[in-house]
Design an enzyme around this catalytic site. Structure first.
Site, mmCIF file in Angstrom:
data_model
loop_
_atom_site.group_PDB
_atom_site.id
_atom_site.type_symbol
_atom_site.label_atom_id
_atom_site.label_comp_id
_atom_site.label_asym_id
_atom_site.label_seq_id
_atom_site.Cartn_x
_atom_site.Cartn_y
_atom_site.Cartn_z
ATOM 1 N N HIS A 1 0.925 -1.222 0.026
ATOM 2 C CA HIS A 1 0.091 0.065 -0.204
ATOM 3 C C HIS A 1 0.827 1.139 0.163
ATOM 4 O O HIS A 1 0.432 2.464 0.424
ATOM 5 C CB HIS A 1 -0.898 0.257 1.150
ATOM 6 C CG HIS A 1 -1.929 -0.870 1.075
ATOM 7 N ND1 HIS A 1 -3.186 -0.802 0.411
ATOM 8 C CD2 HIS A 1 -2.134 -2.360 1.437
ATOM 9 C CE1 HIS A 1 -3.925 -1.827 0.189
ATOM 10 N NE2 HIS A 1 -3.299 -2.704 0.885
ATOM 11 N N LYS B 1 -2.157 -2.191 -7.502
ATOM 12 C CA LYS B 1 -2.724 -1.185 -6.766
ATOM 13 C C LYS B 1 -2.204 0.156 -7.275
ATOM 14 O O LYS B 1 -2.611 0.364 -8.537
ATOM 15 C CB LYS B 1 -2.414 -1.262 -5.204
ATOM 16 C CG LYS B 1 -3.426 -2.358 -4.813
ATOM 17 C CD LYS B 1 -3.102 -2.771 -3.238
ATOM 18 C CE LYS B 1 -4.061 -3.956 -3.023
ATOM 19 N NZ LYS B 1 -3.484 -4.913 -1.739
HETATM 20 C C1 LIG Z 1 -3.913 -6.231 -1.604
HETATM 21 C C2 LIG Z 1 -2.746 -6.816 -0.422
HETATM 22 C C3 LIG Z 1 -2.008 -7.927 -0.805
HETATM 23 C C4 LIG Z 1 -2.109 -8.747 -2.298
HETATM 24 O O1 LIG Z 1 -1.950 -7.930 -3.332
HETATM 25 P P1 LIG Z 1 -2.450 -8.278 -4.638
HETATM 26 O O2 LIG Z 1 -1.693 -8.052 -5.672
HETATM 27 O O3 LIG Z 1 -3.873 -7.512 -4.664
HETATM 28 O O4 LIG Z 1 -2.738 -9.916 -4.520
HETATM 29 C C5 LIG Z 1 -0.787 -8.139 -0.022
HETATM 30 N N1 LIG Z 1 -0.594 -7.443 1.235
HETATM 31 C C6 LIG Z 1 -1.497 -6.486 1.430
HETATM 32 C C7 LIG Z 1 -1.223 -5.612 2.812
HETATM 33 C C8 LIG Z 1 -2.618 -6.016 0.719
HETATM 34 O O5 LIG Z 1 -3.581 -5.038 1.178
#
Ligand SMILES: *Cc1c(COP(=O)(O)O)cnc(C)c1O
Length: 409
Positions: free
Chosen positions: A216, A247
């Site tokens: 994030h 993201k």
């Molecule tokens: C969304 C998320 C993931 C997984 O990532 P994706 O690429 O969506 O599979 C891993 N760690 C955290 C903290 C997340 O919020």
């Protein structure tokens, strides 16, 4: 035997606990972020998305779309194989080099998603360390928890961001025992940040390895978008940095960046890496374009922070229960799963505002919330409309408001 009964009973349980999930059928409009069409049973409607993790709108950036189209036209759609059997293609190799550079590491390794990178990455790393003890923050993401479980190693959980507790566990384990500290840099449900420098201090003092999920924060913090670890000047002290391309980079995929020996070992031993088809070339090219853009452009990062601050200020001044933090996440406390779902439904149906309710098990029971994620493209008009809609919904559901702060108005 009535097998069907097992499944309907399981679903009834979710309905009873008010945590049966309903997905919104959305059609995002490239170039009009954050506007989208919501396909309802009664037909399509325009809505504004306020809960996307495409934090910077990079999924619609012309350079990113252009890279995807150009590569698909030139190389086709899929990778056509696992990494070992014909699936290692040039855009993927370039992307791994780009990621290693982003984090100042010797190498990087791509996975199908951030989830898979944590699950198979942590499991493989920990399994290769004899008698490894894993020290895990209590709020770590499910993908890390599953990776820890799959490693079969002993694990101890430290209280969230509590370095004193972590130190106690490190000391108890003793200097001889191999130890892996697993934490996140930015926790996405509360929007708080891990004390990375202090965790690195402890790791160095007690001879532990560090594994940090920066999902994030990558793209959004640090001068080149390397994340909180870059911003805080501790990237070189973190052994394994994990991130996502799904993201802030607006695509799909996950990765770890580390020393070449660690990457080579995970590449060679991780089942979740070995036995699956490689990411498609167009996705890799698009992700590379997003990363390269954000390495030099800070407009998105600055505007993102400014927008998040504005949303917090306007909602806070209206008396809405913003849960305070220092990042781009704006959680609004509700504290009840039914009210949270109801608030979300009203926002969508009556105001064309889409904010998914966040209920257990994503957050603890009693801390249900609306999690708002402003982007660089949520302008003042949209922010004002959000505040008005939330106030109407809060009144309608009899949810408590805080004292209005006149100074902030
Ligand atoms: C969304 C998320 C993931 C997984 O990532 P994706 O690429 O969506 O599979 C891993 N760690 C955290 C903290 C997340 O919020």
């Amino acid at each position: 035997m009535d097998y069907n009964q097992f499944f309907t009973t399981a679903l009834d349980r979710l309905h009873d606990e008010r945590r049966y999930r309903v997905f919104a059928d959305l059609e995002r409009m490239a170039g009009r972020f954050p506007h989208a069409t919501w396909h309802t049973p009664k037909g399509p409607r325009n809505v504004v998305i306020w809960c996307s993790n495409d934090y910077l709108g990079m999924g619609q950036h012309p350079k990113v779309i252009g890279a995807m189209i150009e590569t698909a036209t030139r190389m086709g759609t899929g990778a056509g194989g696992t990494r070992n059997i014909a699936g290692t293609h040039h855009p993927l190799v370039q992307l791994e080099a780009e990621l290693a550079d982003l984090h100042g590491k010797e190498a990087a390794l791509l996975f199908t998603s951030g989830y898979v990178s944590n699950q198979t990455g942590i499991a493989t790393i920990a399994r290769l360390i004899p008698n490894c003890l894993i020290l895990s923050d209590e709020l770590n993401h499910n993908s890390m928890i599953e990776g820890i479980r799959q490693s079969g190693c002993e694990r101890k959980i430290f209280r969230h961001n509590d370095v004193a507790h972590l130190e106690e566990l490190l000391r108890t384990a003793g200097p001889e025992r191999p130890k892996l500290i697993a934490c996140e840099s930015l926790y996405s449900m509360d929007g708080d940040v891990g004390p990375l420098a202090k965790i690195c201090d402890l790791a160095e003092r007690h001879g532990a390895m560090t594994y940090v999920d920066g999902v994030h924060a990558v793209g959004m913090y640090g001068a080149r978008g390397g994340g909180v670890a870059e911003r805080d000047g501790v990237m070189h002290r973190i052994d394994v940095l994990e991130g996502t391309l799904g993201k802030a980079f607006g695509c799909l995929g996950g990765y770890i960046a580390a020393k070449a020996s660690i990457i080579d070992a995970v590449r060679s031993y991780a089942p979740g890496f070995i036995f699956t088809t490689a990411l498609p070339p167009p996705i890799c090219s698009a992700a590379t374009a997003a990363i390269r853009h954000l390495k030099t452009s800070s407009w998105e990062r600055e505007r993102h922070q400014e927008r998040a601050a504005r949303v917090k200020a306007i909602l806070g001044a209206a008396g809405l229960p913003v849960m305070s933090n220092e990042t781009h996440i704006v959680p609004l406390f509700v504290g009840n799963p039914e009210a949270c779902k109801r608030a979300s439904d009203l926002l969508l149906e009556e105001h064309g505002i889409y904010i998914q309710p966040i209920n257990y098990p994503t957050v603890a029971k009693g801390t249900e919330r609306l999690r708002i994620t402003p982007s660089p493209y949520h302008d003042d008009g949209l922010v004002d409309r959000l505040a008005e809609a939330l106030l109407q919904v809060w009144e309608r559901l009899g949810l408590p408001l805080k004292q209005r702060s006149l100074a902030a108005e």
